[in-house]
Scaffold this active site. Sequence first.
Site, PDB file in Angstrom:
ATOM      1  N   GLY A 145       0.815  -1.202   0.000  1.00 48.49           N
ATOM      2  CA  GLY A 145       0.000   0.000   0.000  1.00 48.49           C
ATOM      3  C   GLY A 145       0.850   1.254   0.000  1.00 48.49           C
ATOM      4  O   GLY A 145       0.659   2.157  -0.837  1.00 48.49           O
TER       5      GLY A 145
ATOM      6  N   ALA B 209      10.159  -8.471 -17.303  1.00 46.51           N
ATOM      7  CA  ALA B 209      10.887  -7.921 -18.457  1.00 46.51           C
ATOM      8  C   ALA B 209      10.116  -8.082 -19.772  1.00 46.51           C
ATOM      9  O   ALA B 209      10.537  -7.551 -20.804  1.00 46.51           O
ATOM     10  CB  ALA B 209      12.253  -8.583 -18.564  1.00 46.51           C
TER      11      ALA B 209
ATOM     12  N   GLY C  93       6.178  -4.195  -9.364  1.00 51.36           N
ATOM     13  CA  GLY C  93       4.738  -4.222  -9.599  1.00 51.36           C
ATOM     14  C   GLY C  93       4.044  -3.061  -8.902  1.00 51.36           C
ATOM     15  O   GLY C  93       3.132  -2.444  -9.468  1.00 51.36           O
ATOM     16  N   ASP C  94       4.453  -2.757  -7.683  1.00 51.33           N
ATOM     17  CA  ASP C  94       3.840  -1.640  -6.954  1.00 51.33           C
ATOM     18  C   ASP C  94       4.135  -0.316  -7.650  1.00 51.33           C
ATOM     19  O   ASP C  94       3.264   0.561  -7.740  1.00 51.33           O
ATOM     20  CB  ASP C  94       4.362  -1.578  -5.516  1.00 51.33           C
ATOM     21  CG  ASP C  94       3.912  -2.770  -4.692  1.00 51.33           C
ATOM     22  OD1 ASP C  94       2.865  -3.361  -5.017  1.00 51.33           O
ATOM     23  OD2 ASP C  94       4.614  -3.111  -3.716  1.00 51.33           O
TER      24      ASP C  94
ATOM     25  N   GLY D 215      16.207  -0.782  -3.534  1.00 50.88           N
ATOM     26  CA  GLY D 215      15.136  -0.378  -2.623  1.00 50.88           C
ATOM     27  C   GLY D 215      13.775  -0.415  -3.288  1.00 50.88           C
ATOM     28  O   GLY D 215      13.646  -0.783  -4.465  1.00 50.88           O
TER      29      GLY D 215
HETATM   30  P1  ADP Z   1       5.747  -7.896  -9.666  1.00 55.76           P
HETATM   31  O1  ADP Z   1       6.804  -7.031  -9.068  1.00 55.76           O
HETATM   32  O2  ADP Z   1       4.391  -7.675  -9.076  1.00 55.76           O
HETATM   33  O3  ADP Z   1       6.104  -9.352  -9.758  1.00 55.76           O
HETATM   34  P2  ADP Z   1       6.409  -7.639 -12.505  1.00 55.76           P
HETATM   35  O4  ADP Z   1       7.661  -8.402 -12.233  1.00 55.76           O
HETATM   36  O5  ADP Z   1       5.483  -8.165 -13.540  1.00 55.76           O
HETATM   37  O6  ADP Z   1       5.557  -7.369 -11.181  1.00 55.76           O
HETATM   38  O7  ADP Z   1       6.856  -6.149 -12.907  1.00 55.76           O
HETATM   39  C1  ADP Z   1       5.921  -5.109 -13.088  1.00 55.76           C
HETATM   40  C2  ADP Z   1       6.342  -4.242 -14.268  1.00 55.76           C
HETATM   41  O8  ADP Z   1       7.643  -3.693 -14.004  1.00 55.76           O
HETATM   42  C3  ADP Z   1       6.495  -4.987 -15.597  1.00 55.76           C
HETATM   43  O9  ADP Z   1       5.264  -5.062 -16.295  1.00 55.76           O
HETATM   44  C4  ADP Z   1       7.522  -4.133 -16.318  1.00 55.76           C
HETATM   45  O10 ADP Z   1       6.880  -3.032 -16.952  1.00 55.76           O
HETATM   46  C5  ADP Z   1       8.407  -3.612 -15.185  1.00 55.76           C
HETATM   47  N1  ADP Z   1       9.599  -4.488 -15.037  1.00 55.76           N
HETATM   48  C6  ADP Z   1       9.764  -5.504 -14.162  1.00 55.76           C
HETATM   49  N2  ADP Z   1      10.962  -6.114 -14.341  1.00 55.76           N
HETATM   50  C7  ADP Z   1      11.565  -5.450 -15.360  1.00 55.76           C
HETATM   51  C8  ADP Z   1      12.817  -5.572 -16.050  1.00 55.76           C
HETATM   52  N3  ADP Z   1      13.704  -6.539 -15.722  1.00 55.76           N
HETATM   53  N4  ADP Z   1      13.105  -4.697 -17.036  1.00 55.76           N
HETATM   54  C9  ADP Z   1      12.230  -3.711 -17.393  1.00 55.76           C
HETATM   55  N5  ADP Z   1      11.037  -3.538 -16.796  1.00 55.76           N
HETATM   56  C10 ADP Z   1      10.696  -4.390 -15.793  1.00 55.76           C
END
Ligand code: ADP
Length: 284
Positions: A40, A204, A232-233, A268
């Site tokens: 949150g 990614a 994700g947040d 972080g």
């Molecule tokens: P969570 O943290 O909830 O597991 P994700 O891993 O799907 O969520 O990441 C959320 C968003 O952050 C992705 O849709 C992407 O846009 C961005 N993101 C995450 N990892 C990467 C990465 N290695 N390179 C570029 N963008 C990333």
Amino acid sequence: MTVYCLGSINADNVYSVPHLPAPGETLAATGLFRGLGGKGANQSVAAALGGARVVHIGAVGPDGRWAVDRLAEFGVDTAHVVQSDHPTGHAIINVAPDGENAIVIFPGANARQDGVRIEAALADAGPGDTLLMQNETSHQAEAAALAVGRGMHVVYSAAPFDLVALGAVLPRLSLLVLNAVEAAQMRSALGEVTGPEVIVTDGANGATWYFDGQCIAAPAFPVKPMDTTGAGDCFIGSLVAALDLGKDRTGALRYATAAAAIQVTRPGTTDAMPTLAEVRAFLT
Ligand code: ADP
């Protein structure tokens, strides 16, 4: 308009450990980092840095004043963060040298929200405003019902995934955001969801928005990730801010994937989230 975020506020304690502790093992950590966390708080910070007016609705314990102050430093309105008698939520995060982690969360005050206070917090909210929630607090269904009654958008991040919690809010949602793992859990339990629009994020590989039988895919920006905690947040908070500021689906997706791309290149969670100016500079 205003983004109201009913969400967890945690003290994150991140321990560097030589390996994840085995059952019965006592291990000395080689480092400790303490900071503001909780899905949150993370999403509120991302949305505030993205330029939205954000009112955080939450609860901390007598030991949580610093966390509220930190949220306020990021520009989040904390007038509706209440102090309860229960301890502030916290997370014990062990991180091994290879980046593997093991996390214990104590929900504390996050699980003891007060329905009357939530109603008071939403008293001035109306159409065009957004209620943003994740699955780390109590009172999600009550808040969703109040928000729908006021004509607000309701955006929900089904994390940590729990079918009962999701089922309790699903009929009220305008937008449901899941990562790839959560999306697979949901499909295996419910099949394809009809009702809210759905965004699935996939690290990614970027993110896809499903609505009215159509979809828009946004590729991730190619960056060298350093710490993907809270990506994700960052994505969700940034997306909600972009929508609140009037962007369409394509524009909001582009903004959120850019913000999250910047966030993963820094260490972080809240401390790694970019400002509106940083995301604009990244996109030019
Ligand atoms: P969570 O943290 O909830 O597991 P994700 O891993 O799907 O969520 O990441 C959320 C968003 O952050 C992705 O849709 C992407 O846009 C961005 N993101 C995450 N990892 C990467 C990465 N290695 N390179 C570029 N963008 C990333």
